[in-house]
Write a protein that holds these residues in place. Sequence first.
Motif, PDB file in Angstrom:
ATOM      1  N   ALA A  18       3.946 -31.827   1.382  1.00 39.67           N
ATOM      2  CA  ALA A  18       3.169 -30.591   1.536  1.00 39.67           C
ATOM      3  C   ALA A  18       1.736 -30.912   1.951  1.00 39.67           C
ATOM      4  CB  ALA A  18       3.173 -29.804   0.227  1.00 39.67           C
ATOM      5  N   ARG A  19       1.177 -31.955   1.382  1.00 32.32           N
ATOM      6  CA  ARG A  19      -0.186 -32.360   1.746  1.00 32.32           C
ATOM      7  C   ARG A  19      -0.236 -32.802   3.213  1.00 32.32           C
ATOM      8  NH1 ARG A  19      -4.787 -34.864  -0.518  1.00 32.32           N
ATOM      9  NH2 ARG A  19      -6.210 -35.210   1.229  1.00 32.32           N
ATOM     10  N   LEU A  20       0.744 -33.584   3.631  1.00 34.60           N
ATOM     11  CA  LEU A  20       0.765 -34.068   5.011  1.00 34.60           C
ATOM     12  C   LEU A  20       0.944 -32.917   5.995  1.00 34.60           C
ATOM     13  CD1 LEU A  20       3.057 -37.213   4.560  1.00 34.60           C
ATOM     14  CD2 LEU A  20       0.563 -37.166   4.741  1.00 34.60           C
ATOM     15  N   ARG A  21       1.806 -31.974   5.647  1.00 26.75           N
ATOM     16  CA  ARG A  21       2.059 -30.839   6.546  1.00 26.75           C
ATOM     17  C   ARG A  21       0.780 -30.029   6.758  1.00 26.75           C
ATOM     18  NH1 ARG A  21       5.955 -28.653   3.857  1.00 26.75           N
ATOM     19  NH2 ARG A  21       7.694 -29.626   4.952  1.00 26.75           N
ATOM     20  N   GLY A  22      -0.076 -30.015   5.756  1.00 28.35           N
ATOM     21  CA  GLY A  22      -1.298 -29.226   5.860  1.00 28.35           C
ATOM     22  C   GLY A  22      -2.472 -29.970   6.456  1.00 28.35           C
ATOM     23  N   THR A  23      -2.382 -31.299   6.585  1.00 28.41           N
ATOM     24  CA  THR A  23      -3.530 -32.075   7.053  1.00 28.41           C
ATOM     25  C   THR A  23      -3.300 -32.825   8.358  1.00 28.41           C
ATOM     26  OG1 THR A  23      -2.884 -33.964   5.663  1.00 28.41           O
ATOM     27  CG2 THR A  23      -4.442 -32.387   4.725  1.00 28.41           C
ATOM     28  N   LEU A  24      -2.063 -33.169   8.678  1.00 30.17           N
ATOM     29  CA  LEU A  24      -1.788 -33.931   9.897  1.00 30.17           C
ATOM     30  C   LEU A  24      -1.483 -33.000  11.076  1.00 30.17           C
ATOM     31  CD1 LEU A  24       0.573 -36.776   8.578  1.00 30.17           C
ATOM     32  CD2 LEU A  24      -1.925 -36.846   8.857  1.00 30.17           C
ATOM     33  N   SER A  25      -1.731 -33.498  12.271  1.00 24.70           N
ATOM     34  CA  SER A  25      -1.319 -32.761  13.473  1.00 24.70           C
ATOM     35  C   SER A  25       0.201 -32.695  13.509  1.00 24.70           C
ATOM     36  CB  SER A  25      -1.831 -33.473  14.724  1.00 24.70           C
ATOM     37  OG  SER A  25      -1.194 -34.737  14.876  1.00 24.70           O
ATOM     38  N   ARG A  28       1.666 -36.103  14.539  1.00 27.41           N
ATOM     39  CA  ARG A  28       1.566 -37.134  13.507  1.00 27.41           C
ATOM     40  C   ARG A  28       2.492 -36.834  12.344  1.00 27.41           C
ATOM     41  NH1 ARG A  28       0.778 -41.850  14.421  1.00 27.41           N
ATOM     42  NH2 ARG A  28      -0.637 -41.016  16.012  1.00 27.41           N
ATOM     43  N   TYR A  29       2.652 -35.568  12.021  1.00 27.59           N
ATOM     44  CA  TYR A  29       3.554 -35.191  10.935  1.00 27.59           C
ATOM     45  C   TYR A  29       5.000 -35.542  11.287  1.00 27.59           C
ATOM     46  CZ  TYR A  29       6.207 -32.381   7.623  1.00 27.59           C
ATOM     47  OH  TYR A  29       7.113 -31.979   6.663  1.00 27.59           O
ATOM     48  N   ARG A  30       5.422 -35.218  12.522  1.00 27.25           N
ATOM     49  CA  ARG A  30       6.790 -35.541  12.936  1.00 27.25           C
ATOM     50  C   ARG A  30       7.020 -37.045  12.916  1.00 27.25           C
ATOM     51  NH1 ARG A  30       5.685 -31.574  16.843  1.00 27.25           N
ATOM     52  NH2 ARG A  30       5.348 -33.203  18.418  1.00 27.25           N
ATOM     53  N   HIS A  31       6.047 -37.786  13.424  1.00 28.27           N
ATOM     54  CA  HIS A  31       6.162 -39.248  13.416  1.00 28.27           C
ATOM     55  C   HIS A  31       6.252 -39.764  11.980  1.00 28.27           C
ATOM     56  CE1 HIS A  31       5.367 -43.492  14.051  1.00 28.27           C
ATOM     57  NE2 HIS A  31       4.270 -43.389  13.306  1.00 28.27           N
ATOM     58  N   THR A  32       5.428 -39.245  11.105  1.00 22.04           N
ATOM     59  CA  THR A  32       5.413 -39.689   9.713  1.00 22.04           C
ATOM     60  C   THR A  32       6.761 -39.456   9.041  1.00 22.04           C
ATOM     61  OG1 THR A  32       3.028 -39.379   9.433  1.00 22.04           O
ATOM     62  CG2 THR A  32       4.387 -39.211   7.455  1.00 22.04           C
ATOM     63  N   MET A  33       7.340 -38.290   9.248  1.00 23.91           N
ATOM     64  CA  MET A  33       8.640 -38.007   8.646  1.00 23.91           C
ATOM     65  C   MET A  33       9.711 -38.903   9.250  1.00 23.91           C
ATOM     66  SD  MET A  33       7.825 -35.914   6.361  1.00 23.91           S
ATOM     67  CE  MET A  33       9.508 -35.708   5.748  1.00 23.91           C
ATOM     68  N   GLY A  34       9.599 -39.176  10.547  1.00 22.96           N
ATOM     69  CA  GLY A  34      10.551 -40.084  11.188  1.00 22.96           C
ATOM     70  C   GLY A  34      10.468 -41.488  10.618  1.00 22.96           C
ATOM     71  N   VAL A  35       9.253 -41.966  10.395  1.00 25.87           N
ATOM     72  CA  VAL A  35       9.066 -43.301   9.826  1.00 25.87           C
ATOM     73  C   VAL A  35       9.601 -43.357   8.399  1.00 25.87           C
ATOM     74  CG1 VAL A  35       7.364 -45.021   9.099  1.00 25.87           C
ATOM     75  CG2 VAL A  35       7.098 -43.867  11.292  1.00 25.87           C
ATOM     76  N   ALA A  36       9.330 -42.316   7.610  1.00 29.81           N
ATOM     77  CA  ALA A  36       9.812 -42.289   6.230  1.00 29.81           C
ATOM     78  C   ALA A  36      11.335 -42.360   6.180  1.00 29.81           C
ATOM     79  CB  ALA A  36       9.317 -41.022   5.531  1.00 29.81           C
ATOM     80  N   GLU A  37      11.996 -41.588   7.024  1.00 29.17           N
ATOM     81  CA  GLU A  37      13.464 -41.585   7.030  1.00 29.17           C
ATOM     82  C   GLU A  37      14.022 -42.898   7.555  1.00 29.17           C
ATOM     83  OE1 GLU A  37      14.262 -38.068   9.261  1.00 29.17           O
ATOM     84  OE2 GLU A  37      13.433 -36.752   7.710  1.00 29.17           O
ATOM     85  N   GLU A  38      13.382 -43.445   8.581  1.00 30.17           N
ATOM     86  CA  GLU A  38      13.823 -44.735   9.130  1.00 30.17           C
ATOM     87  C   GLU A  38      13.617 -45.848   8.107  1.00 30.17           C
ATOM     88  OE1 GLU A  38      15.601 -47.211  11.772  1.00 30.17           O
ATOM     89  OE2 GLU A  38      15.275 -45.075  12.121  1.00 30.17           O
ATOM     90  N   ALA A  39      12.468 -45.852   7.428  1.00 30.53           N
ATOM     91  CA  ALA A  39      12.184 -46.880   6.427  1.00 30.53           C
ATOM     92  C   ALA A  39      13.194 -46.808   5.275  1.00 30.53           C
ATOM     93  CB  ALA A  39      10.766 -46.717   5.899  1.00 30.53           C
TER      94      ALA A  39
END
Length: 213
Positions: A18-25, A28-39
Motif C-alpha cells: 500500500a505504501r509503494l502504490r501511493g509513493t512510486l510511479s 516503478r510500482y509494476r517493476h517492483t511487484m515483478g521483482v518481488a514475484e520473481e524473487a
Amino acid sequence: MISPAPEIPEEILQRVIARLRGTLSDYRYRHTMGVAEEAEHLGELFGAYPRLLYAAGLLHDLTKEWTTAQQESFLAEHGIPCDPDLKAAPALYHGLTASLLVPEQFPELSHPLLLSAVCKHTAGDVEMNLYDKLLFVADYIEPGRDFTPCVRARKRFYRNLPQKPEDRPAYLDREVLAIMNESICNLIAKGKYIACISVRARNALLAAIGGTP
C-alpha cells in the motif's frame, strides 16, 4: 551468525505494498511487484526463504525515485560520507539508501539477509550470499523487463536451469556473472562511468568460479 529467516505476517507485506502504490510511479510500482514475484519464485527454486525474498523485492527500489540530492542528504543525515565512486554513478545510491530506510519505516522487515540483498541488488559486491544473488537476478530478469539483454537473460536462465538442485548454486554464480558482464558492457556502449564496486564484484565472482581475475 545470521539468524534464521523469520515468518513474515501477510499484513506487513500488504502495508508495504500500500505504501509503494501511493509513493512510486506506475512504472516503478509494476517493476517492483515483478521483482518481488520473481524473487519469491527464485527462492523456491534455489532453496531460499521465498517470502523473505518477496519482501526484499518489494523494498529494493524504495528510494529509486529520489533525486541525487535527496540520496546524498539522506546519507549525510546518517553520518555516511558520499563515496566518490557512487557519486560518479548516482544510480547506485538507491540500494544503500533503501537498506538504511527499511529499518526506519518497516522495522519488522529489517532482517540482515533482506537488508544485504536490498543494498547489493544493483552493483553487486565482492561478497554476495544466496539472497543477494537471487535478488540481483530477479531485478534483471523480472517479466516486465523488455530491454533486449534482459529478455535474452530471462530466456537463457530458465532454458538452462539445471534439473538437479545440487547443480543450481554453481549455475546461479555463472548467471550472475553473465548479467554483470552484460550490464558493464551496456554501460560502456553508452559511454557511461563504470563504478569500481561493479568491477570488483564482477572480478571477485569470476575468480570464485575459477576464471582469471
